[in-house]
Structure formats: C-alpha cells, structure tokens
Write a protein that holds these residues in place. Structure first.
Motif, mmCIF file in Angstrom:
data_model
loop_
_atom_site.group_PDB
_atom_site.id
_atom_site.type_symbol
_atom_site.label_atom_id
_atom_site.label_comp_id
_atom_site.label_asym_id
_atom_site.label_seq_id
_atom_site.Cartn_x
_atom_site.Cartn_y
_atom_site.Cartn_z
ATOM 1 N N LEU A 2 15.300 19.434 129.148
ATOM 2 C CA LEU A 2 16.354 17.948 128.976
ATOM 3 C C LEU A 2 17.062 17.907 129.818
ATOM 4 C CD1 LEU A 2 15.944 15.825 126.920
ATOM 5 C CD2 LEU A 2 18.438 17.071 125.784
ATOM 6 N N ARG A 3 17.281 18.525 131.042
ATOM 7 C CA ARG A 3 18.031 18.621 131.753
ATOM 8 C C ARG A 3 17.825 17.931 133.551
ATOM 9 N NH1 ARG A 3 23.291 22.744 132.879
ATOM 10 N NH2 ARG A 3 23.928 22.704 130.534
ATOM 11 N N ARG A 4 16.573 18.458 133.119
ATOM 12 C CA ARG A 4 15.799 18.089 134.254
ATOM 13 C C ARG A 4 15.315 16.676 134.216
ATOM 14 N NH1 ARG A 4 11.357 21.700 135.849
ATOM 15 N NH2 ARG A 4 11.633 22.149 132.948
ATOM 16 N N ALA A 5 14.790 15.847 132.862
ATOM 17 C CA ALA A 5 14.799 14.809 132.462
ATOM 18 C C ALA A 5 15.767 13.664 132.626
ATOM 19 C CB ALA A 5 14.195 13.970 131.658
#
Length: 94
Positions: A2-5
């Motif tokens: 989720l952090r990469r998105a």
C-alpha cells in the motif's frame, strides 16, 4: 504494498486535476468559444473607436493654428459664444 501505491496514486490524482483544470478552467479549452466571442465584440468596438478617432483627428487638423479652416473656426466660435447676427439663420448639420 500500500505504501508503494500512494506516490503513484497521488501523482495520478494531481495529473487528473491539472487535466480537468486545463479543460474546464477559466482559460481552458471549453472557454475558447467565449474568448472568441469577446474578441469579436472588442474588434467591432475597436472599429467604431478608430472611426471616432479619425473624425477627431480631422477636426484637430482643421483647427491647427498654422492653417486653420476659416469655416470651422467661425462655426465653433459662433457655437461656443452664441453670437449670431439678426439676419442670419443657423442650420445645424448634426
């Protein structure tokens, strides 16, 4: 995951916002017709103002002290001073 998105999602949202502003903003593509109409109105007004300007330039040229038109000077003098002989009749041309 989720952090990469988050970064690409924010970038997509910003790009979508800028794209929407480009299309629907006050200077956007949808405002082109309004700008074009205002330009046409301004151009018509410019033609009228240029005609008035030419008229005033002609009057100023006729009142030039070095080569003043005697009829124009007489007309303006009589009009401003309200001086008319008893046997004269004034016929306004306007």
């Amino acid at each position: 995951m989720l952090r990469r998105a988050i970064v690409p999602a924010v970038a997509v949202i910003v790009i979508a916002g800028l794209g929407a502003y480009t299309m629907f903003g006050p200077n956007g593509a949808r405002a082109y017709g309004d700008v074009k109409r205002k330009l046409a109105v301004s151009e018509r007004r410019l033609v009228v103002l240029n005609a008035k300007r030419a008229e005033w330039q002609n009057k100023v040229a006729l009142l030039d002290p070095r080569k003043a038109d005697p009829d124009m000077v007489d007309e303006l003098t009589r009009k401003k001073l309200n001086v008319v002989h008893p046997d004269e009749m004034i016929v306004p041309l306007n």
